[in-house]
Design a protein around this motif. Sequence first.
Motif, PDB file in Angstrom:
ATOM      1  N   TYR A 182       0.824  -1.208   0.000  1.00 29.26           N
ATOM      2  CA  TYR A 182       0.000   0.000   0.000  1.00 29.26           C
ATOM      3  C   TYR A 182       0.861   1.262   0.000  1.00 29.26           C
ATOM      4  O   TYR A 182       0.469   2.287  -0.569  1.00 29.26           O
ATOM      5  N   GLY A 183       2.035   1.195   0.624  1.00 26.58           N
ATOM      6  CA  GLY A 183       2.956   2.316   0.543  1.00 26.58           C
ATOM      7  C   GLY A 183       3.379   2.571  -0.896  1.00 26.58           C
ATOM      8  O   GLY A 183       3.455   3.718  -1.350  1.00 26.58           O
ATOM      9  N   MET A 184       3.641   1.482  -1.620  1.00 26.24           N
ATOM     10  CA  MET A 184       3.983   1.604  -3.038  1.00 26.24           C
ATOM     11  C   MET A 184       2.812   2.190  -3.821  1.00 26.24           C
ATOM     12  O   MET A 184       2.986   3.098  -4.652  1.00 26.24           O
ATOM     13  N   PHE A 185       1.595   1.688  -3.556  1.00 25.19           N
ATOM     14  CA  PHE A 185       0.422   2.208  -4.243  1.00 25.19           C
ATOM     15  C   PHE A 185       0.249   3.704  -3.974  1.00 25.19           C
ATOM     16  O   PHE A 185      -0.177   4.461  -4.861  1.00 25.19           O
ATOM     17  N   ALA A 186       0.566   4.131  -2.748  1.00 30.15           N
ATOM     18  CA  ALA A 186       0.446   5.554  -2.422  1.00 30.15           C
ATOM     19  C   ALA A 186       1.403   6.375  -3.266  1.00 30.15           C
ATOM     20  O   ALA A 186       1.037   7.425  -3.809  1.00 30.15           O
ATOM     21  N   GLY A 187       2.643   5.905  -3.398  1.00 28.88           N
ATOM     22  CA  GLY A 187       3.612   6.618  -4.225  1.00 28.88           C
ATOM     23  C   GLY A 187       3.191   6.657  -5.676  1.00 28.88           C
ATOM     24  O   GLY A 187       3.355   7.674  -6.369  1.00 28.88           O
ATOM     25  N   VAL A 188       2.655   5.544  -6.167  1.00 31.86           N
ATOM     26  CA  VAL A 188       2.189   5.484  -7.551  1.00 31.86           C
ATOM     27  C   VAL A 188       1.030   6.461  -7.766  1.00 31.86           C
ATOM     28  O   VAL A 188       0.964   7.163  -8.789  1.00 31.86           O
ATOM     29  N   ALA A 189       0.119   6.521  -6.796  1.00 31.93           N
ATOM     30  CA  ALA A 189      -1.012   7.445  -6.904  1.00 31.93           C
ATOM     31  C   ALA A 189      -0.527   8.888  -6.994  1.00 31.93           C
ATOM     32  O   ALA A 189      -1.024   9.685  -7.805  1.00 31.93           O
ATOM     33  N   ALA A 191       2.419   9.920  -8.037  1.00 30.23           N
ATOM     34  CA  ALA A 191       3.120  10.117  -9.308  1.00 30.23           C
ATOM     35  C   ALA A 191       2.139  10.385 -10.445  1.00 30.23           C
ATOM     36  O   ALA A 191       2.330  11.310 -11.252  1.00 30.23           O
ATOM     37  N   PHE A 192       1.072   9.591 -10.523  1.00 32.48           N
ATOM     38  CA  PHE A 192       0.097   9.795 -11.586  1.00 32.48           C
ATOM     39  C   PHE A 192      -0.679  11.097 -11.391  1.00 32.48           C
ATOM     40  O   PHE A 192      -1.064  11.755 -12.370  1.00 32.48           O
ATOM     41  N   ALA A 193      -0.916  11.469 -10.126  1.00 31.46           N
ATOM     42  CA  ALA A 193      -1.621  12.723  -9.861  1.00 31.46           C
ATOM     43  C   ALA A 193      -0.819  13.917 -10.383  1.00 31.46           C
ATOM     44  O   ALA A 193      -1.387  14.894 -10.890  1.00 31.46           O
ATOM     45  N   GLY A 246      16.212  17.891  -0.236  1.00 36.07           N
ATOM     46  CA  GLY A 246      15.502  17.852  -1.506  1.00 36.07           C
ATOM     47  C   GLY A 246      13.994  17.817  -1.391  1.00 36.07           C
ATOM     48  O   GLY A 246      13.287  18.003  -2.401  1.00 36.07           O
ATOM     49  N   THR A 247      13.465  17.595  -0.187  1.00 33.87           N
ATOM     50  CA  THR A 247      12.016  17.430  -0.046  1.00 33.87           C
ATOM     51  C   THR A 247      11.205  18.678  -0.424  1.00 33.87           C
ATOM     52  O   THR A 247      10.079  18.537  -0.919  1.00 33.87           O
ATOM     53  N   PRO A 248      11.715  19.915  -0.202  1.00 33.05           N
ATOM     54  CA  PRO A 248      10.912  21.073  -0.627  1.00 33.05           C
ATOM     55  C   PRO A 248      10.578  21.064  -2.113  1.00 33.05           C
ATOM     56  O   PRO A 248       9.518  21.558  -2.524  1.00 33.05           O
ATOM     57  N   THR A 249      11.453  20.502  -2.923  1.00 32.38           N
ATOM     58  CA  THR A 249      11.185  20.429  -4.363  1.00 32.38           C
ATOM     59  C   THR A 249       9.955  19.568  -4.644  1.00 32.38           C
ATOM     60  O   THR A 249       9.125  19.908  -5.499  1.00 32.38           O
ATOM     61  N   PHE A 250       9.843  18.451  -3.928  1.00 32.96           N
ATOM     62  CA  PHE A 250       8.692  17.572  -4.124  1.00 32.96           C
ATOM     63  C   PHE A 250       7.400  18.277  -3.704  1.00 32.96           C
ATOM     64  O   PHE A 250       6.376  18.175  -4.380  1.00 32.96           O
ATOM     65  N   LEU A 251       7.468  18.980  -2.570  1.00 31.74           N
ATOM     66  CA  LEU A 251       6.278  19.648  -2.066  1.00 31.74           C
ATOM     67  C   LEU A 251       5.885  20.826  -2.955  1.00 31.74           C
ATOM     68  O   LEU A 251       4.696  21.056  -3.207  1.00 31.74           O
ATOM     69  N   SER A 252       6.883  21.560  -3.440  1.00 35.35           N
ATOM     70  CA  SER A 252       6.586  22.696  -4.325  1.00 35.35           C
ATOM     71  C   SER A 252       6.012  22.219  -5.650  1.00 35.35           C
ATOM     72  O   SER A 252       5.089  22.832  -6.209  1.00 35.35           O
ATOM     73  N   THR A 253       6.556  21.132  -6.168  1.00 37.19           N
ATOM     74  CA  THR A 253       6.041  20.593  -7.425  1.00 37.19           C
ATOM     75  C   THR A 253       4.588  20.162  -7.266  1.00 37.19           C
ATOM     76  O   THR A 253       3.749  20.424  -8.137  1.00 37.19           O
ATOM     77  N   ALA A 254       4.293  19.521  -6.145  1.00 31.99           N
ATOM     78  CA  ALA A 254       2.912  19.109  -5.892  1.00 31.99           C
ATOM     79  C   ALA A 254       1.987  20.318  -5.857  1.00 31.99           C
ATOM     80  O   ALA A 254       0.905  20.316  -6.458  1.00 31.99           O
ATOM     81  N   GLU A 255       2.422  21.370  -5.160  1.00 32.31           N
ATOM     82  CA  GLU A 255       1.594  22.581  -5.073  1.00 32.31           C
ATOM     83  C   GLU A 255       1.383  23.188  -6.442  1.00 32.31           C
ATOM     84  O   GLU A 255       0.256  23.571  -6.806  1.00 32.31           O
ATOM     85  N   GLN A 256       2.436  23.259  -7.242  1.00 31.65           N
ATOM     86  CA  GLN A 256       2.331  23.850  -8.569  1.00 31.65           C
ATOM     87  C   GLN A 256       1.434  23.032  -9.500  1.00 31.65           C
ATOM     88  O   GLN A 256       0.779  23.589 -10.387  1.00 31.65           O
ATOM     89  N   GLN A 257       1.399  21.716  -9.271  1.00 27.72           N
ATOM     90  CA  GLN A 257       0.576  20.838 -10.102  1.00 27.72           C
ATOM     91  C   GLN A 257      -0.842  20.691  -9.574  1.00 27.72           C
ATOM     92  O   GLN A 257      -1.664  19.982 -10.154  1.00 27.72           O
ATOM     93  N   GLY A 258      -1.124  21.369  -8.461  1.00 28.29           N
ATOM     94  CA  GLY A 258      -2.449  21.274  -7.864  1.00 28.29           C
ATOM     95  C   GLY A 258      -2.721  19.910  -7.250  1.00 28.29           C
ATOM     96  O   GLY A 258      -3.849  19.404  -7.313  1.00 28.29           O
ATOM     97  N   VAL A 259      -1.684  19.314  -6.660  1.00 31.30           N
ATOM     98  CA  VAL A 259      -1.793  17.982  -6.076  1.00 31.30           C
ATOM     99  C   VAL A 259      -1.575  18.048  -4.568  1.00 31.30           C
ATOM    100  O   VAL A 259      -0.632  18.693  -4.093  1.00 31.30           O
TER     101      VAL A 259
END
Length: 293
Positions: A182-189, A191-193, A246-259
């Motif tokens: 389920y952890g893997m499924f969460a990451g996959v979700a 990524a697709f989002a 490096g984690t701020p990049t992931f969070l900023s990308t999510a925000e910019q993508q509306g995720v």
Amino acid sequence: MTHDTVEKTPLTLLGLGAMGTALARAWLAAGHPLTVWNRTPARAAALAAEGARVADSAAEAVAANTLVVVCLVDDASVDEALAGADLAGRDLVNLTTGTPAQARARADRTRERGARHLDGGIMAVPPMIGLPEAGGYVFHSGSRDLFERHRETLGVPAGTIYVGEDPGFASLYDVALLSAMYGMFAGVAHAFALIRKEDIDPAALAPLLADWLIAMAPSVHRTADHLRSGDYTEGVVSRLAMQVAGTPTFLSTAEQQGVSPELLSPYFALMRRRLAEGGGDEDLTGVIDLLVR
């Protein structure tokens, strides 16, 4: 009935949901005399046509054979099904999904009623049952003698892996592997989002994603080695300090993508906690110690 069929161990199966039905068909196909019971009798009709004997009650089914396999919806349904059955002298194999504590309590109650107990955790979905090439298997724990006695029969629907005398270990292994899934499924979700609103075909990302996850999977061996040795810095190639940076990049990308970052944020928070405790030269193994209460 052939000579080979007569020699096959007869058994009883309680529960004919999707998984129970798949198990039943595998044993019938292998020539095992099979008695079945299900709370909803209609589900047994097809199996009767395939050679199964249908019992009118769980107690009648249990009385029919020494080896009794249970595959029901939950622990409470097992209690209900076995309430009126005489378990004395029976070999009870419980494949119902439950917790380690429930498995241990079930083993105690089963022994008190004069039966032997083996617990199981099925690592397969119904279409994988009866197909060795599909790779499904069942964890078993509890009496090793009981496991060895019925190893061949239990191995008909899927492979078997014995994981110890503690009745709770099969459930624990089962939930541990499924939790990772389920952890893997969460990451996959997530990524697709991230690409959901872009002109990117999900089918183009999928093979890249699958290959990347396969490439990362062997890291579990390094994590296990770290946990055994207690040295979380040995052979580290991606320091925790670098990963946290490096984690701020992931969070900023999510925000910019509306995720929403809700699938990532809890793990990132644990990484920051471990870093604050001085784990900058480790990899991610130290997060495990933060989870253990």
